[in-house]
Design an enzyme around this catalytic site. Structure first.
Site, PDB file in Angstrom:
ATOM      1  N   ASP A  31      14.936  89.611 -24.162  1.00  0.00           N
ATOM      2  CA  ASP A  31      14.940  88.631 -23.071  1.00  0.00           C
ATOM      3  C   ASP A  31      15.500  89.228 -21.784  1.00  0.00           C
ATOM      4  O   ASP A  31      16.675  88.975 -21.463  1.00  0.00           O
ATOM      5  CB  ASP A  31      15.786  87.413 -23.500  1.00  0.00           C
ATOM      6  CG  ASP A  31      15.720  86.276 -22.499  1.00  0.00           C
ATOM      7  OD1 ASP A  31      14.800  86.297 -21.664  1.00  0.00           O
ATOM      8  OD2 ASP A  31      16.577  85.377 -22.564  1.00  0.00           O
ATOM      9  N   GLU A  55      12.932  77.638 -28.245  1.00  0.00           N
ATOM     10  CA  GLU A  55      14.181  77.102 -27.703  1.00  0.00           C
ATOM     11  C   GLU A  55      14.125  75.581 -27.569  1.00  0.00           C
ATOM     12  O   GLU A  55      14.499  75.008 -26.545  1.00  0.00           O
ATOM     13  CB  GLU A  55      14.498  77.752 -26.356  1.00  0.00           C
ATOM     14  CG  GLU A  55      14.700  79.255 -26.475  1.00  0.00           C
ATOM     15  CD  GLU A  55      15.179  79.939 -25.208  1.00  0.00           C
ATOM     16  OE1 GLU A  55      14.929  79.427 -24.117  1.00  0.00           O
ATOM     17  OE2 GLU A  55      15.825  81.005 -25.345  1.00  0.00           O
ATOM     18  N   GLU A  66      18.722  87.190 -13.969  1.00  0.00           N
ATOM     19  CA  GLU A  66      19.507  86.395 -14.913  1.00  0.00           C
ATOM     20  C   GLU A  66      20.574  87.242 -15.627  1.00  0.00           C
ATOM     21  O   GLU A  66      21.722  86.836 -15.741  1.00  0.00           O
ATOM     22  CB  GLU A  66      18.551  85.765 -15.938  1.00  0.00           C
ATOM     23  CG  GLU A  66      19.247  85.018 -17.056  1.00  0.00           C
ATOM     24  CD  GLU A  66      18.243  84.439 -18.071  1.00  0.00           C
ATOM     25  OE1 GLU A  66      17.029  84.494 -17.834  1.00  0.00           O
ATOM     26  OE2 GLU A  66      18.710  83.935 -19.108  1.00  0.00           O
TER      27      GLU A  66
HETATM   28  C1  GCV Z   1      13.563  78.837 -19.162  1.00  0.00           C
HETATM   29  C2  GCV Z   1      16.094  82.647 -21.705  1.00  0.00           C
HETATM   30  C3  GCV Z   1      16.835  81.885 -20.641  1.00  0.00           C
HETATM   31  C4  GCV Z   1      16.378  80.440 -20.582  1.00  0.00           C
HETATM   32  C5  GCV Z   1      14.854  80.445 -20.341  1.00  0.00           C
HETATM   33  C6  GCV Z   1      14.206  81.203 -21.488  1.00  0.00           C
HETATM   34  C7  GCV Z   1      12.705  81.306 -21.338  1.00  0.00           C
HETATM   35  O1  GCV Z   1      16.478  82.209 -22.963  1.00  0.00           O
HETATM   36  O2  GCV Z   1      18.197  81.954 -20.865  1.00  0.00           O
HETATM   37  O3  GCV Z   1      17.047  79.825 -19.525  1.00  0.00           O
HETATM   38  O4  GCV Z   1      14.362  79.145 -20.259  1.00  0.00           O
HETATM   39  O5  GCV Z   1      14.707  82.514 -21.518  1.00  0.00           O
HETATM   40  O6  GCV Z   1      12.260  82.330 -20.878  1.00  0.00           O
HETATM   41  O7  GCV Z   1      12.019  80.374 -21.690  1.00  0.00           O
END
Ligand code: GCV
Length: 701
Positions: A392, A318, A420
């Site tokens: 995720d 990411e 989340e």
């Molecule tokens: C900290 C998901 C979340 C991101 C998070 C990522 C991760 O994509 O939406 O906010 O980033 O996981 O676990 O690194």
């Protein structure tokens, strides 16, 4: 005569305590700050009588006296629960009912009843609690080889009383199943929290290190009470400044406060730090200057925090920098940091949350493909940190195929308490059953019984390090977690990391009794609400293996979401609904993700007739008229599940209403307010998803 007087005195005392307890619960405006450590006066007269007989004096060696956390906890716990006075603390046994605290270095008093080999076998963090006789007096011993062991034993003992368990014939020996039991905060240095739903960050960077908020200690105490022994304080999307000397001094000040509770400090680090913080032209893991930079930084950290735990790293994921920029592997990247930390006994937790689109078109397959080929190449002080499922933190995922697949590299699990994708602390969702489903999943890595829990504990492959971490939920909200019930996820994480064999019910009941009420009927109502809450959430959001039906907020339904910077951030990539059907074909005819699992799991998932229906659309693409086990068509089943979920959410509200007057009014109202939001949201999910999929499903006829 004497007996009668004694008896009526006892009655009087008990009534005073009962009244005191009732009064306490009526007048105290409960705001949730005290979490599960409320230590309200015990009102059950039978228990109270037994406890006050067993705990008349508290025998503490000198080194556990002034200011020690063991003493402080016993003092607040026992004065709250039993009304015990500080004068009850002594250094020698004087009469029956002695509670004797000891660790290996202070074992003198207990040596006639506890063998040193028993203390030894408690291990570095375990404890024993035994009812016995010392010098002819009845006594309860709480002992551990080490100080943290004693702290855990004390909290365990207090929990027995908080939950009204007998304490007169105890013979308990416990040690944690997993070594690393860590909180992972996704807190940014500007005070915001990524995916945080309980206010701003606990860490007051502007005030540190000069001003130390009392919450730092309260936090460590809460962690220690459930066996959590470390915390990664900052976001995995790591701000470089965390490794600056200025910030390290702030971090060290918090670490100092946590040390007495056995909670160690860890940091998330940015792989590009040598460049962006150190001014080097590269962060290439094989570059000697880069190696020196990390070694020097590690030395600096340990000079400030001698028991520093280590680094957590999100690399090449990411947008985060990583070794791939330099044509290096994850192993080379992790080993760079591992070598810097090794002289200090620090570790690297290298995340497997990578999903480079070049690796495979199916996001679910990418991490397994990248990491299994590196097995055996990591330094001994590296662990791979793997999310529970391959996408995720979805409301329901099958376990990640990396569990069991890494044979020579320790794997620890990352689960998420912060909700989340599970209602973001606005919905009541107790994660215990979901986490148990994950931990109890059989990977078959070495035949039947190779459950995820056993993989994590190093019982399938003999891992040097074991652990489980939780992306966690506390923030500055008074009740720490936003929703009062979200505290149960922090609690459940700690308890499961200590003992993954505990049932979700046991944990929920403990938590309920300590947090809300010991009234049997009310506790049973709350327990039922909690135990059904995960399945309810799945029903009204993503049943039958559906996943990622959301937009960027990860909260509201957005199945039509087909535009995002990456295809695998949309919803349509996952559900693939059309007039022909719905679902992601991960079978051998599709992306063949199933074959990342060991047999027979791969075959079970691959065959639509054996694939559990809860994972149906995760692994299979089905026509809308596919016949489900219930006899309904797939579309009818989906409609039924969504409607059931919405009805269940509405029912939660009613059930909670029935506890009006049984729970303190402030927390009752807070929860009621959030349940109203949840019921309305569930209705919205149901309507919008069915309207959207209905367009495809109903064109077929
Ligand atoms: C900290 C998901 C979340 C991101 C998070 C990522 C991760 O994509 O939406 O906010 O980033 O996981 O676990 O690194």
């Amino acid at each position: 005569m004497t007996h009668k007087t004694g008896h009526s005195m006892l009655h009087k005392m008990i009534s005073i305590f009962v009244l005191w307890g009732l009064w306490g619960s009526f007048v105290r405006a409960e705001d949730g700050y005290r979490l599960w450590l409320r230590y309200e006066p015990i009102t059950d007269s039978r228990c109270l009588e037994q406890y006050r007989k067993s705990v008349v004096q508290i025998v503490l060696p000198k080194s556990f006296q002034d200011g020690n956390v063991v003493r402080q906890e016993l003092q607040s716990g026992l004065s709250g629960l039993l009304g015990i006075e500080p004068s009850a603390f002594t250094e020698d046994i004087l009469h029956d009912g002695a509670l004797v605290i000891a660790s290996a270095d202070t074992a003198g008093l207990i040596s006639e009843v506890i063998k040193s080999s028993d203390l030894e076998s408690c291990g570095p963090e375990g404890f024993l609690i035994r009812s016995t006789k010392i010098k002819g007096y009845s006594a309860t011993v709480i002992a551990g080889k080490t100080r943290p062991g004693v702290i855990y034993g004390v909290f365990h003992f207090l929990r027995l009383m908080q939950t009204l368990q007998p304490i007169d014939a105890l013979d308990i020996m416990e040690q944690p199943a997993l070594q690393l039991r860590l909180m992972n905060h996704w807190d940014n240095l500007n005070g915001t929290i990524e995916r945080g739903y309980a206010g701003r960050s606990l860490w007051q960077w502007n005030e540190l290190p000069g001003t130390l908020s009392p919450r730092y200690t309260d936090y460590a105490r809460a962690c220690a009470s459930i066996g959590i022994n470390g915390s990664v304080i900052n976001n995995v999307n790591a701000d470089l400044r965390i490794l600056s000397s200025e910030y390290l001094r702030k971090v060290a000040a918090i670490a100092d406060l946590w040390r007495p509770f056995g909670v160690r400090m860890y940091l998330s680090v940015n792989f590009a730090s040598p460049m962006r913080l150190g001014g080097l032209p590269t962060a290439d893991p094989l570059n000697p200057d880069v190696m020196t930079w990390w070694k020097t930084k590690a030395d600096e950290i340990y000079s400030l925090i001698p028991d520093f735990g280590g680094f957590l790293v999100k690399a090449d994921s990411e947008g985060q920098p990583g070794p791939k920029t330099y044509g290096r592997t994850h192993a080379q990247g992790a080993n760079l940091l591992a070598d810097a930390l090794a002289p200090h006994k620090g570790i690297v937790m290298w995340r497997a949350f990578v999903y480079d689109a070049d690796v495979d078109p199916d996001r679910a397959k990418r991490a397994w493909l990248e990491f299994t080929r590196l097995d055996g190449q990591f330094r001994p002080n590296v662990v791979i940190q793997v999310k529970n499922g391959p996408i995720d933190f979805q409301p329901r995922e099958p376990f990640h195929p990396l569990f069991g697949a890494m044979k020579q590299t320790p794997v620890i699990a990352e689960i998420q308490a912060t909700q989340e994708y599970l209602g973001q602390a606005r919905h009541l969702v107790y994660h215990g059953p979901m986490w148990k489903e994950f931990l109890d999943s059989d990977t078959y890595a070495k035949g039947q019984g190779s459950t995820v829990a056993r993989v994590l504990a190093g019982k399938v492959h003999p891992f040097r390090m074991t652990g489980m971490v939780s992306v966690t939920n506390p923030g500055l909200d008074t009740n720490w977690c936003g929703h009062h019930f979200s505290q149960s996820n922090w609690y459940a994480f700690g308890r499961l990391a200590w003992n993954p064999e505990l049932s979700a019910e046991t944990i929920a009941e403990e938590w309920t009794r300590m947090t809300f009420t010991n009234d049997k009927k009310s506790a049973a109502v709350i327990l039922a609400m909690m135990m059904g809450s995960h399945e309810t959430f799945v029903n009204y959001t993503m049943p039958l293996g559906l996943h990622h039906l959301i937009g960027g907020d990860h909260y509201a339904p957005m199945p039509w979401n087909d535009r995002a910077p990456r295809a695998d951030w949309t919803a349509t990539y996952y559900h693939q609904a059309s007039a022909d059907g719905i679902g992601f074909d991960r079978t051998r005819r599709g992306t063949n993700a199933v074959d990342q699992y060991f047999p027979p799991v791969c075959d079970v998932f691959n065959d639509i007739s054996t694939c559990p229906e809860k994972f149906l659309l995760w692994f299979h693409r089905c026509p809308w008229d596919y016949r489900m086990k219930s006899g309904r068509t797939l579309w009818e089943e989906l409609c039924a599940r969504y409607r059931q979920g919405a009805a269940q959410a509405a029912a939660l509200q009613k059930t909670w209403q029935s506890l009006d007057g049984k729970i303190d009014s402030r927390r009752h109202q807070d929860v009621a307010d959030r349940l109203a939001i949840q019921a309305a949201d569930a209705e919205k999910w149901c309507e919008q998803i069915l309207a959207y999929f209905g367009r495809y499903a109903e064109t077929k006829d």
